[in-house]
Motif scaffolding. Sequence first.
Motif, PDB file in Angstrom:
ATOM      1  N   ASP A 106      25.933  47.907  41.239  1.00 11.36           N
ATOM      2  CA  ASP A 106      27.045  48.357  42.077  1.00 11.36           C
ATOM      3  C   ASP A 106      26.596  48.704  43.497  1.00 11.36           C
ATOM      4  O   ASP A 106      27.427  48.908  44.380  1.00 11.36           O
ATOM      5  CB  ASP A 106      27.737  49.576  41.432  1.00 11.36           C
ATOM      6  N   THR A 109      27.390  45.872  47.550  1.00 11.59           N
ATOM      7  CA  THR A 109      28.804  45.822  47.920  1.00 11.59           C
ATOM      8  C   THR A 109      29.037  44.690  48.914  1.00 11.59           C
ATOM      9  O   THR A 109      28.103  44.171  49.525  1.00 11.59           O
ATOM     10  CB  THR A 109      29.235  47.145  48.576  1.00 11.59           C
ATOM     11  N   LEU A 148      28.621  41.057  36.444  1.00  9.19           N
ATOM     12  CA  LEU A 148      28.451  41.688  37.757  1.00  9.19           C
ATOM     13  C   LEU A 148      27.767  40.727  38.732  1.00  9.19           C
ATOM     14  O   LEU A 148      28.140  40.631  39.911  1.00  9.19           O
ATOM     15  CB  LEU A 148      27.634  42.979  37.613  1.00  9.19           C
TER      16      LEU A 148
END
Length: 382
Positions: A106, A109, A148
Amino acid sequence: MHSNGHPHHSGKTIDFNQNPFIAIWEVTRACELRCVHCRADAQTKPHPDELTHEEGIQLIDQIYEMNNPMLVFSGGDCMMREDLYDLADYAVKKGMRVSITPSATDNVTKEKMEMAKKVGLSRWAFSLDGPNPKIHDQFRGTSGSFDLTLEKISYLHELGMPLQINTVISRYNYDHLEQMARLVEELRAIMWYIFLLVPTGRGQLDACITPVEHEKVFRWLYNLNKTSSYDIKLTAAQHYRRVVLQEKVREHKLDKDSIHYEDTITSDHASQVDGLSRAPKGVNDGNGFIFISHTGDVMPSGLLPIKLGNVRNQPLKEIYRESPILKDIRNPDKYKGKCGVCEYRHVCGGSRSRTYAVTGDYMESEPFCVYIPKAMRNKKNV
């Protein structure tokens, strides 16, 4: 990242005794993933003794002075270093070719990708170690990692940034390489960067494919490279260079008589071969390749963890040029066993890191090569 004016573009002028072709700086060991093959045994937080920003700038200057090699920021997860883009901006403005290998977390970005593009990091490498979530996530030790990664890759495409996909070939994905090749094509990567597992850190011996399987993978990749829309580059797979030369001779794209098999096959022969001209000759641990750890320790590579010195108390070029260990590594004539007498030793040389991981001696023979050098064959069979 690959401007024609760069001193390494032609790949013909570098003396590996003096300067590396590529320098890898492990900017941090912090990482949120728990990959089964991790050489770094990554931690969740940065090390308190990590090189400071000022020391990082000095290191970039020292690397640049060594004929401006390619510079890779690695980790851990390089995105967990707060001044990453400041360091990258400094290096790019000096005229260096810089790439980063962040983990798909995460932390990656869309905003950070846009910053990377703005700074001038023109290639981004993501790791995919399986064609589906089950295989990749098991290898990465983190569920959701596959999905992801694909999400982050879609961001890259939106920004128009070139994609490189890194894959570690091991027992985990050996039976799924055809699907992997298709996925790399579908994801519109410009390069598939393949690592053959070295059993160090968390990468264990039983996860390695066999010597025969290595040979099969190399021949498969050689043929794939003829039709793929992306380039294929291998690391810790020096004997792929021998396979390419053998295949070119079989296809009569190299004059067999011009390669004197009784003598050593030199880097000049390698430079005749498509797909081998990215570097002037076989880049190997400590031989055209140097690694600087998050605390400044210098090693032949991250997979050959022998400390040669530290940039905090000795200039990098002095360590690279004067280390007795590196001088030995850069002399294939001193290798033991079949590597030392192999006619391909100056274009291949075997993976010094895998040799060290398996035998404890970085001068031993590559343990995952099936080739028997001409010098060792029964004269009757020649």
